[in-house]
Design a protein around this motif. Structure first.
Motif, PDB file in Angstrom:
ATOM      1  N   MET B  84     -20.010  39.326 -79.720  1.00 55.20           N
ATOM      2  CA  MET B  84     -19.743  40.646 -80.018  1.00 55.20           C
ATOM      3  C   MET B  84     -18.269  41.060 -80.073  1.00 55.20           C
ATOM      4  N   PRO B  91     -16.404  50.382 -83.536  1.00 53.66           N
ATOM      5  CA  PRO B  91     -17.645  49.628 -83.409  1.00 53.66           C
ATOM      6  C   PRO B  91     -17.612  48.212 -82.955  1.00 53.66           C
ATOM      7  N   ILE B  92     -18.713  47.980 -82.246  1.00 56.59           N
ATOM      8  CA  ILE B  92     -18.883  46.658 -81.654  1.00 56.59           C
ATOM      9  C   ILE B  92     -20.004  46.070 -82.482  1.00 56.59           C
ATOM     10  N   MET B  93     -19.617  44.795 -83.071  1.00 57.11           N
ATOM     11  CA  MET B  93     -20.531  44.067 -84.220  1.00 57.11           C
ATOM     12  C   MET B  93     -20.653  42.667 -83.920  1.00 57.11           C
ATOM     13  N   MET B  94     -21.890  42.151 -84.067  1.00 49.49           N
ATOM     14  CA  MET B  94     -22.373  40.888 -83.757  1.00 49.49           C
ATOM     15  C   MET B  94     -21.712  40.047 -84.740  1.00 49.49           C
ATOM     16  N   THR B  95     -21.152  38.683 -84.270  1.00 46.71           N
ATOM     17  CA  THR B  95     -20.276  37.804 -85.040  1.00 46.71           C
ATOM     18  C   THR B  95     -20.421  36.443 -84.343  1.00 46.71           C
TER      19      THR B  95
END
Lengths: 387, 130
Positions: B84, B91-95
């Motif tokens: 993440m 924003p924090i994103m999944m990746t």
């Protein structure tokens, strides 16, 4: 009148762990029969039915026809593995409101035998709007919880040894459960020697995958008083949902913080009053997070709390999951909430295995987490009391 | 070194998210921003999950961020370091982290966006050490 007006009068856990030669509907029917027999009731007494997405077809309708239920109240609340603890809450509310007299809750799955590993039994993720932004990275549950564990270690200094103690305690309990999938007692070193699945989580930090299921019957107090079984009442309950909040992510806590606060407030007690806990143990980190979020220790202290066998019945200060839990015993359909209630009821009745029975167990807590701690999840907390 | 050894499957493209995937095809990470509360957010939707406003816009993200958390899945067929990432915009994103030695990945490490081809679809945003 709630919460004193609903009693758990019957429970059953299916002994099967790989359900060959039996359909999903029949598994639900088998666990229903088991819990009704335990209560001393029959199918004709049931007028409320509660199930999650693991029930086939249209859930309550499909199962009502199959089991021959005549219902005046249904609830198909689906919050992943925490569903059944929420169902206990909802059933108690419905009984207290006079909407039903005898409530049946079932959970079952046969994914292991059918070799259809779709994860959370019965849930179809197509159309879930976040999937295109998450699916491609192929994050199964171990990776999602591995990220939660990594963050917990970073923020609070939690160690792999501390995670391992959760599994060690579960294994100490599972040795006494003849139905448990994993009955060998393991040591911290053995957990640490198991291969990484999603670092920092190792194979022995992960729960089992199993078939089977369980059922719970609740009834009005007058009915409970007419039955021969020990009485257990729901004293307080709470539910909550946590999600990624548009990207304002904080993985340091779970929705258990809200559901636990609500349950303790309703019960009018504090964590210090609880003699036994059933905690969701999809992974070892799940247990540590929940102990903190429910207030059994301060945030960040969960690792130190579980170390040195403190969750082992008889020697530790807070016995947990004395059936072996999802880590060693059973996790039907990746839905552990049902077994959390079952073992809490056994403890309150004094019917746990003698080697793990908590002395004078008068107050117990069952808590579930459904979904993913790294994404969205539901939490449900039930505080149960021997009457 | 880690790279995708097998292509991830093509993402399903919802109508509301077309600019996100078009941006990815063009090598740009697209983010949505609320014109009312001025917060960026994930995932794309035509209203703000923070304040509820439907006055929103697409913005090109800087493409930079830091690792919020990660895991190492050595035996995974595609990405070895799911993660993440906290974007510069918030924003924090999944990746996933690519082009890295998994053992050297750290929380807080600066990363830059990159794009991984998929099996016949739009590329996936991933990140590599900055």
């Amino acid at each position: 009148m709630y919460p004193g007006d609903a009693h758990i009068v019957g429970i059953y856990e299916h002994p099967v762990r790989k359900a060959e030669g039996i359909s999903l509907a029949q598994l639900h029917a088998d666990v229903a029969r088991g819990a009704l027999e335990d209560a001393g009731l029959s199918v004709s007494d049931v007028d409320g039915y509660f199930c999650g997405a693991d029930a086939p077809g249209i859930g309550a309708l499909t199962m009502a026809q199959y089991m021959g239920l005549r219902l005046r109240y249904t609830d198909s609340t689906e919050t992943g593995g925490s569903s059944y603890i929420g169902h206990v809450h909802h059933a108690a509310l419905a009984i207290a409101a006079g909407k039903c007299n005898v409530a049946l809750i079932t959970c079952a799955d046969n994914q292991v035998a059918s070799r259809k590993f779709i994860g959370l039994g019965g849930v179809d993720w197509r159309g879930a709007p976040e999937q295109p932004f998450e699916d491609g990275y192929l994050m199964g549950p171990p990776a999602l919880y591995g990220m939660v564990a990594q963050r917990h270690m970073y923020e609070f200094g939690t160690t792999s040894e501390q995670l391992a103690w959760v599994k060690v305690a579960a294994s100490h309990h599972a040795q006494h459960n003849p139905n448990a999938l994993l009955r060998n007692v393991v040591t911290v070193d053995e957990v640490l020697a198991s291969p990484y699945v999603a670092a920092p989580l190792r194979r022995l930090d992960c729960c089992v995958m199993s078939d089977g299921g369980g059922a719970i019957v609740l009834a009005r107090p007058e009915i409970a008083s007419s039955l021969a079984r020990p009485k257990v009442r729901l004293r307080g309950a709470g539910e909550a949902v946590k999600h990624n909040a548009g990207g304002k992510v904080d993985l340091s806590y779970s929705a258990g913080r809200q559901s636990g606060t609500a349950a303790f407030a309703e019960a009018g007690i504090t964590p210090a009053d609880i003699r036994y806990v059933s905690l969701y143990d999809s992974f070892t980190i799940t247990v540590i997070m929940q102990l903190e979020d429910l207030g059994f220790c301060a945030k960040g202290e969960g690792g130190r709390f579980v170390a040195d066998g403190n969750l082992i019945s008889g020697s530790g200060r807070l016995p947990f999951n004395t059936d072996g839990g999802g880590l060693c015993n059973n996790h039907p359909g990746n839905r552990g909430g049902i077994t959390k209630v079952l073992e809490a009821v056994r403890q309150l009745r004094g019917e746990a295995h003698p080697a793990v029975q908590v002395a004078d167990c008068s107050l117990a807590l069952a808590h579930g987490t459904g979904g993913s701690l790294a994404g969205y999840h539901g939490s449900a907390t039930a505080i149960l009391e021997r009457v | 070194m880690t790279a995708a050894v097998q292509l991830p499957s093509a993402p399903e493209i919802w109508p509301e998210a077309v600019p996100y995937w078009q941006g990815a095809a063009d090598g740009v990470l697209m983010l949505m921003r609320c014109l009312a509360c001025e917060e960026h957010y994930v995932h794309p939707r035509p209203f703000c999950p923070h304040c509820g406003s439907n006055r929103t816009e697409w913005r090109e993200a800087q493409g930079s961020g830091t690792i919020y958390t990660f895991t190492i899945t050595e035996r995974a067929p595609v990405f070895k370091v799911p993660a993440m990432v906290e974007l510069a915009e918030g924003p924090i994103m999944m990746t996933a982290i690519v082009d890295c030695e998994p053992a050297e990945v750290k929380i807080g490490q600066p990363v830059m966006v990159s794009f991984c081809p998929t099996d016949g679809g739009a590329p996936l945003p991933v990140f590599r050490p900055a």
